[in-house]
Design a protein around this motif. Structure first.
Motif, mmCIF file in Angstrom:
data_model
loop_
_atom_site.group_PDB
_atom_site.id
_atom_site.type_symbol
_atom_site.label_atom_id
_atom_site.label_comp_id
_atom_site.label_asym_id
_atom_site.label_seq_id
_atom_site.Cartn_x
_atom_site.Cartn_y
_atom_site.Cartn_z
ATOM 1 N N UNK A 54 1.267 -0.877 -0.090
ATOM 2 C CA UNK A 54 0.204 0.094 -0.026
ATOM 3 C C UNK A 54 1.399 1.214 -0.231
ATOM 4 N N UNK A 55 0.281 2.609 -0.676
ATOM 5 C CA UNK A 55 1.161 3.230 -1.125
ATOM 6 C C UNK A 55 1.355 4.714 -0.507
ATOM 7 N N UNK A 56 1.783 5.229 0.328
ATOM 8 C CA UNK A 56 1.538 6.049 0.663
ATOM 9 C C UNK A 56 2.165 7.932 0.296
ATOM 10 N N UNK A 57 1.925 8.898 0.095
ATOM 11 C CA UNK A 57 2.347 10.614 -0.394
ATOM 12 C C UNK A 57 2.043 10.791 1.147
ATOM 13 N N UNK A 58 3.490 10.479 1.498
ATOM 14 C CA UNK A 58 3.653 11.878 2.778
ATOM 15 C C UNK A 58 3.392 12.646 2.580
ATOM 16 N N UNK A 59 4.175 13.393 1.781
ATOM 17 C CA UNK A 59 3.803 14.383 1.566
ATOM 18 C C UNK A 59 4.459 14.803 -0.307
ATOM 19 N N UNK A 60 3.490 16.302 -0.470
ATOM 20 C CA UNK A 60 3.730 16.434 -1.775
ATOM 21 C C UNK A 60 4.530 17.374 -2.303
ATOM 22 N N UNK A 61 5.425 17.581 -1.417
ATOM 23 C CA UNK A 61 6.548 18.893 -1.618
ATOM 24 C C UNK A 61 7.811 17.772 -1.941
ATOM 25 N N UNK A 62 8.280 18.594 -2.957
ATOM 26 C CA UNK A 62 9.107 18.170 -3.646
ATOM 27 C C UNK A 62 10.709 19.010 -3.534
ATOM 28 N N UNK A 63 12.234 18.242 -4.124
ATOM 29 C CA UNK A 63 13.024 19.664 -4.402
ATOM 30 C C UNK A 63 13.601 19.913 -5.149
ATOM 31 N N UNK A 64 12.646 18.880 -6.097
ATOM 32 C CA UNK A 64 12.800 18.897 -7.279
ATOM 33 C C UNK A 64 12.496 19.199 -8.706
ATOM 34 N N UNK A 65 12.081 19.605 -9.738
ATOM 35 C CA UNK A 65 11.101 20.093 -10.944
ATOM 36 C C UNK A 65 11.243 19.634 -12.279
ATOM 37 N N UNK A 66 11.331 18.211 -12.541
ATOM 38 C CA UNK A 66 11.672 17.853 -13.330
ATOM 39 C C UNK A 66 10.764 17.564 -14.585
ATOM 40 N N UNK A 119 6.798 4.699 0.817
ATOM 41 C CA UNK A 119 6.176 5.954 1.021
ATOM 42 C C UNK A 119 6.632 6.410 -0.375
ATOM 43 N N UNK A 120 5.896 6.420 -2.198
ATOM 44 C CA UNK A 120 6.543 7.143 -2.978
ATOM 45 C C UNK A 120 4.942 8.259 -3.371
#
Length: 348
Positions: free
Chosen positions: A10-22, A60-61
């Motif tokens: 089961x996948x959990x997106x614990x945060x949708x903040x990112x430090x790249x902008x692919x 966690x993804x």
């Protein structure tokens, strides 16, 4: 019920903040609020998963970078405390911080993804150069290979577009020039660099790498063990359910109504706002069928929308509109038009 058998994960997106902008990731386009999943709802979610035996692995993804989640070490410990295996997918910029809680990770995916300076620049890495990025990953590999205590299984993932259809490769080359050059040679190059860090522990000699990988790919193998607990993982470019191509006027899409989706069958994903969606690449929450902050996950999985989708996927029937788009085929109109014209010239 059948859909509540233990999922692979089961996948959990614990945060949708990112430090790249692919440029080939929809994170910058997200209409959702930037946030972190609260810790209390997370604990309640894990308790429900364990009590109903919904899975043995938490991944966690998602569209955020998990290492930016301030609760990540605490979440990992809570999962282990409850007998769950943990998996993390990271872009590789914060591997030094991961080293601090490595013992709480069972499976670690590092998204090397892009195997050249040109393709790496598509990820808008701010102050990072490709050389520094590679060195950062190789230093981590060296650290892991010299540890004498328990180690996680590490998959270093790289894109190879060699086995995509010619029209799809052409589309990728036009939209992401550097990414269009990613092929099986990229895999060999990355594998060679990984092995060079610990040649005495490598399971493949440098001279065998190219033949080993190319032969494996011909047999549809997607992962290659390089060192005891370190694998190279190959995957093809995907466009997040069509989000990256949606506004391209020169592209057309044919919807798919039959087929299967491995990601769906592996298990659902919980987004940072608590929404439950079909899989980990539904970035916009198009398949949302519940929210864990309003109802337990086990009850949400009893919803008619999910049960119908699950039953139909098992029968190779795709009945959800988002999935029909995601699994659909893309065509470049100019290419398709030329093909039609040549057909007409030949037979009319």
């Amino acid at each position: 019920m059948d859909s509540q058998r233990p999922f692979e994960r089961i996948c959990i997106e614990a945060t949708n903040v990112c430090n790249m902008a692919c440029s080939f990731c929809p994170n910058a386009q997200l209409p959702r609020k930037r946030e972190v999943l609260g810790y209390r709802p997370f604990e309640e979610l894990i308790n429900n998963i364990v009590s109903r035996n919904l899975t043995k692995r938490i991944s966690f993804t998602g569209t955020g970078e998990p290492t930016l989640d301030p609760f990540l070490p605490r979440r990992l410990n809570y999962c282990h405390k409850n007998g769950l295996r943990t998996q993390i997918t990271t872009n590789g910029l914060r591997l030094k911080s991961i080293a601090n809680y490595l013992d709480s990770i069972d499976i670690l995916f590092i998204s090397w993804q892009t195997a050249s300076e040109k393709s790496f620049n598509l990820r808008n890495p701010y102050r990072w150069t490709y050389e520094a990025y590679v060195e950062n990953i190789l230093e981590f590999v060296e650290y892991v290979t010299t540890r004498i205590d328990s180690k996680p299984v590490i998959y270093i993932s790289v894109i190879s577009n060699s086995r995509l259809s010619t029209p799809t490769r052409k589309i990728i080359s036009d939209l992401y020039p550097g990414l269009g050059e990613q092929d099986d040679r990229s895999l060999v190059e990355v594998a060679s660099k990984i092995i060079s860090v610990a040649p005495e522990k490598a399971l493949i000699s440098p001279r065998e790498i190219s033949n080993h990988i190319n032969q494996g790919l011909r047999n549809d193998i997607r992962q290659f063990q390089l060192i005891d607990n370190i694998f190279l993982y190959c995957y093809q470019f995907f466009n997040w359910g069509g989000l990256l191509f949606d506004n391209m006027p020169n592209l057309s899409r044919k919807l798919t109504f039959t087929g299967k989706c491995q990601l769906f069958l592996e298990g659902p994903q919980i987004l940072a706002n608590g929404d439950v969606v079909f899989c980990c690449i539904d970035a916009f929450g198009s398949t949302t069928f519940g929210n864990i902050q309003m109802e337990e996950l086990s009850n949400i999985l009893d919803s008619e929308s999910y049960k119908n989708a699950f039953t139909n996927f098992r029968k190779s029937v795709v009945n959800n509109s988002h999935c029909q788009r995601c699994l659909g085929e893309w065509r470049k109109r100019s290419l398709f038009g030329r093909w039609l014209r040549s057909f007409k010239d030949r037979y009319v």
